[in-house]
Every structure is written in C-alpha cells, then in structure tokens.
Design an enzyme around this catalytic site. Structure first.
Site, PDB file in Angstrom:
ATOM      1  CE1 TYR A 193      -3.119   3.016   0.727  1.00  0.00           C
ATOM      2  CE2 TYR A 193      -2.745   2.686   3.080  1.00  0.00           C
ATOM      3  CZ  TYR A 193      -3.311   3.416   2.037  1.00  0.00           C
ATOM      4  OH  TYR A 193      -4.071   4.518   2.320  1.00  0.00           O
ATOM      5  CE1 TYR A 226       3.852  -3.218  12.626  1.00  0.00           C
ATOM      6  CE2 TYR A 226       2.275  -1.839  13.804  1.00  0.00           C
ATOM      7  CZ  TYR A 226       3.133  -2.047  12.732  1.00  0.00           C
ATOM      8  OH  TYR A 226       3.278  -1.069  11.783  1.00  0.00           O
ATOM      9  NE  ARG A 258      -8.979  -3.207  16.278  1.00  0.00           N
ATOM     10  CZ  ARG A 258      -8.675  -2.642  15.117  1.00  0.00           C
ATOM     11  NH1 ARG A 258      -9.102  -3.184  13.985  1.00  0.00           N
ATOM     12  NH2 ARG A 258      -7.967  -1.537  15.067  1.00  0.00           N
TER      13      ARG A 258
HETATM   14  N1  UDP Z   1     -12.391   0.179  13.771  1.00  0.00           N
HETATM   15  C1  UDP Z   1     -13.742  -0.132  13.809  1.00  0.00           C
HETATM   16  N2  UDP Z   1     -14.219  -1.003  12.875  1.00  0.00           N
HETATM   17  C2  UDP Z   1     -13.426  -1.586  11.917  1.00  0.00           C
HETATM   18  C3  UDP Z   1     -12.049  -1.253  11.897  1.00  0.00           C
HETATM   19  C4  UDP Z   1     -11.563  -0.377  12.846  1.00  0.00           C
HETATM   20  O1  UDP Z   1     -14.480   0.353  14.655  1.00  0.00           O
HETATM   21  O2  UDP Z   1     -13.921  -2.383  11.104  1.00  0.00           O
HETATM   22  C5  UDP Z   1     -11.865   1.144  14.738  1.00  0.00           C
HETATM   23  C6  UDP Z   1     -10.730   0.613  15.593  1.00  0.00           C
HETATM   24  O3  UDP Z   1     -11.210  -0.029  16.732  1.00  0.00           O
HETATM   25  C7  UDP Z   1      -9.963   1.909  15.891  1.00  0.00           C
HETATM   26  C8  UDP Z   1     -10.170   2.762  14.644  1.00  0.00           C
HETATM   27  O4  UDP Z   1     -11.319   2.226  13.997  1.00  0.00           O
HETATM   28  O5  UDP Z   1     -10.562   2.561  16.981  1.00  0.00           O
HETATM   29  C9  UDP Z   1      -9.011   2.710  13.674  1.00  0.00           C
HETATM   30  O6  UDP Z   1      -8.670   1.358  13.457  1.00  0.00           O
HETATM   31  P1  UDP Z   1      -7.714   0.896  12.264  1.00  0.00           P
HETATM   32  O7  UDP Z   1      -7.637  -0.608  12.313  1.00  0.00           O
HETATM   33  O8  UDP Z   1      -8.144   1.516  10.984  1.00  0.00           O
HETATM   34  O9  UDP Z   1      -6.310   1.536  12.639  1.00  0.00           O
HETATM   35  P2  UDP Z   1      -5.382   1.386  13.944  1.00  0.00           P
HETATM   36  O10 UDP Z   1      -5.568   2.690  14.683  1.00  0.00           O
HETATM   37  O11 UDP Z   1      -5.805   0.197  14.730  1.00  0.00           O
HETATM   38  O12 UDP Z   1      -4.012   1.257  13.378  1.00  0.00           O
END
Ligand code: UDP
Length: 340
Positions: free
Chosen positions: A12, A141, A282
């Site tokens: 990406y 990670y 999550r």
């Molecule tokens: N998130 C969500 N639904 C999804 C994917 C992500 O609610 O299907 C939320 C996730 O819990 C976080 C935010 O969106 O609060 C950004 O998540 P992402 O995985 O895009 O990026 P990260 O900050 O984890 O690198």
C-alpha cells in the site's frame, strides 16, 4: 536524482512511494516477496522478487546494483495477529530488518528510510504524541518496530548508517488516477471497511466500542494521506544527505477523528447511508492516538497537502468504487498479513 530500492514496493504505502519517486525523476527498484503486495501495483520500476528472510536472495539483489538509499516498507503490521503469532512478527520485522541492514552494510549502501509506527508508543500518556513521548509498546508489532529503531541507532554509531524512521499514525487514502490504493485480503482498517460497507461488499461494518472516554464514545485516530507519507520519505532522503545519525519523526495531521466522524464523512462523500452495528472493544485499541508532527514540519520541511478528512476519504472512495468486486482471486496474497 537517486537510485532507490523500495523494499515492500508492491504494498500500500510502498507503491505510493514508487509513484512519488518516479514522478520526481528518481529511479526505483522494488524488492518484494509478493506475500501481500500486488504485482499490478509495481508500475514505476523493476521487481526483484525476494524475501528479507532469505539472506542469499538479498545478497543477489544488491550484487551488481548500485543504490543511493533504501526505503524499507516490508512488515507484518496487524496488531491482533502480532499478539497471536509473535514469532512470525519478530522473524519478519526484526530478523528481516537485520538481514536487510547487513546486506546494505556489505554493499556500502548507507542511507535508510524506515517505516515505523505509532504503535511504538503503546498507551498514550498525553493528548498529542511527539517524538519524546515514552516508548512502551503493548503488542509484539510495536515492540518489533521499536527494536528495529534501536538497530538503526546502534548502526549509526557502529557503521555510520544514516537513517530516518518515520512513525506513521493512520495511513489512509489512495491515488485512483494512478491506479493504486489500499488492498488487503483480510481488511482490518476502518476506512476500507467503511467503504466496502458503502459498496455493499465485505462483512457488515462493526464499530469496535462506543464507550470510550471521547466525545462520541468511539476511538480518535489521526488520518494521514499516503501521498503525504510519500512526500515525507522523499524529504528524508535529502535530510540524510545533510545529517548523520539515526533520526525519528512522527507523521500525522495532528487532528483526531472518531469512528463516527469517519462513517459520517464517508456517507457524505459517497452519498450512501452506511449501516453499522456496535461491537465490543477490540483488544489493544487506545482511545486516542494523535500525532504532533512539528518536528517533521520543522526539520524535514514536511507540508502535508491532505489536511482535511473528506478529501482523504474521497480519494479512497474513488479507488474502492472502481475496483472489481473483491474476491479471493482479485486479492493476491496470504489473507493474514500485509505489507505496511
Ligand atoms: N475500527 C472499527 N471497525 C473496523 C475497523 C476499525 O471500529 O472495522 C476502529 C478501531 O477499533 C480503531 C479505529 O477504527 O478505533 C481505527 O482502526 P484501524 O484498524 O483503521 O487503525 P489502527 O488505529 O488500529 O491502526
């Protein structure tokens, strides 16, 4: 003009990097194992198909070629997966980086731009995260990336390696006019998931937690366009010409947008009401991750052009909308990993 080796250039951010460098007159070679990247995203340079875990393949990649600098985007980068499979993360992100550094040393390539991450900080202890914020990763990670940053500091001292580690906050957006965007077989990121939901594709959209201590209860993130990330890497090349040592910079827009903000903006950009359901939190998601990028602006001269959320999402929307329907055949790759 430079000869740049882009490790992970089929992924990406790496593919957007290749586009930027080519447009600005640099010569690009991509090294990628195509585990999660896409052959079709390699449009601005030759491909060396090789894996960082294969030192012999790396040796032959460098042999007989002359690179002014390396940009290293190859990584496993899913937080949850890193908790479940830490050895795979340490092998890929730590041993793989070490192999690359060793090949660079043997072949006297002494400039590296490294993809790091906000995950090196762990749970934030301040509203805005600058480079001095404590580094206390809470998952393998982030730990693997922090270890690699440490290698760079040690290599500067021992071998004179010049490096810039760029800690991305939330990479987003696409360049539909150049045919590149975010295509992960197993998509975990918010914006692609929201856009797939708008297209009626993929699983139904879930909001992971609406009981955080934020204005609307959902997590705040700092979304930065991949083209602005590419610009920062290009500026890092010039910075390394002028500065010895190992340097780190945070890259974000300095504004936090909630999950609800993203869904509302995507609905307005696409003209589609986006259905969602609220699911449990999550694991490993901090409530708020917002960067201070003052250092990058001051020392690199970084000036992000994509400062509003709507155009960032709109660029991703135009790209997603024009993709063939997502299918296991469309997406090449191991469903569980991605190139950063
Ligand atoms: N998130 C969500 N639904 C999804 C994917 C992500 O609610 O299907 C939320 C996730 O819990 C976080 C935010 O969106 O609060 C950004 O998540 P992402 O995985 O895009 O990026 P990260 O900050 O984890 O690198």
């Amino acid at each position: 003009m430079s000869e740049v080796l882009i490790c992970g250039g089929a992924g990406y951010i790496g593919s957007h990097m290749a586009q930027w460098l080519a447009e600005h007159g640099h010569s690009v070679t991509v090294l990628d194992n195509l585990s999660t990247g896409h052959r079709g995203a390699i449009r601005w340079g030759d491909l060396i198909e090789a894996d960082l875990l294969d030192p012999a393949a790396l040796e032959s990649a460098f042999h007989g070629r002359s690179f002014d600098a390396v940009m290293h985007f190859c990584a496993k980068s899913l937080v949850g997966e890193s908790v479940a499979e830490p050895y795979a993360y340490y092998a890929n992100n730590v041993t793989g980086t070490l192999n690359l550094l060793e090949a660079m040393r043997r072949h006297e390539v002494n400039k590296l731009v490294f993809s790091s991450t906000a995950a090196v900080f762990g749970n934030p202890v301040s509203d805005v995260i600058d480079e001095e914020h404590p580094k206390a990763p809470i998952n393998p990670y982030g730990a693997s990336k922090l270890m690699a940053e440490r290698f760079l500091a040690d290599a500067a001292h021992a071998y004179g390696l010049r490096s810039v580690a760029l800690r991305y906050f939330n990479a987003a957006g696409a360049l539909p006019e150049h045919g590149i965007g975010e295509a992960h077989a197993c998509e975990t990121h918010l914006i692609p998931n929201v856009l797939r939901a708008a297209l009626g594709q993929g699983p139904s959209l879930k909001i992971f937690g609406n009981d955080y201590d934020t204005a609307d209860g959902t997590c705040l993130r700092d979304y930065v366009h991949v083209q602005d990330l590419a610009q920062a890497h290009a500026l890092a090349l010039g910075f390394m010409d002028r500065h010895e040592g190992a340097h780190t910079f945070n890259l974000g827009n300095g504004q936090g947008f909630s999950v609800h903000d993203v869904i509302a903006t995507a609905a307005s950009v696409s003209g589609v009401a986006i259905p969602y359901e609220v699911a449990p939190r999550r694991a490993g998601d901090p409530a708020r991750l917002v960067a201070s990028s003052d250092k990058a602006r001051e020392l690199l001269g970084w000036t992000p052009r994509w400062t509003e959320l709507a155009p960032i999402i709109e660029s991703a929307w135009r790209w997603h909308r024009d993709q063939p329907r997502w299918s296991p055949h469309h997406i090449h790759a191991d469903a569980s990993i991605q190139a950063a």
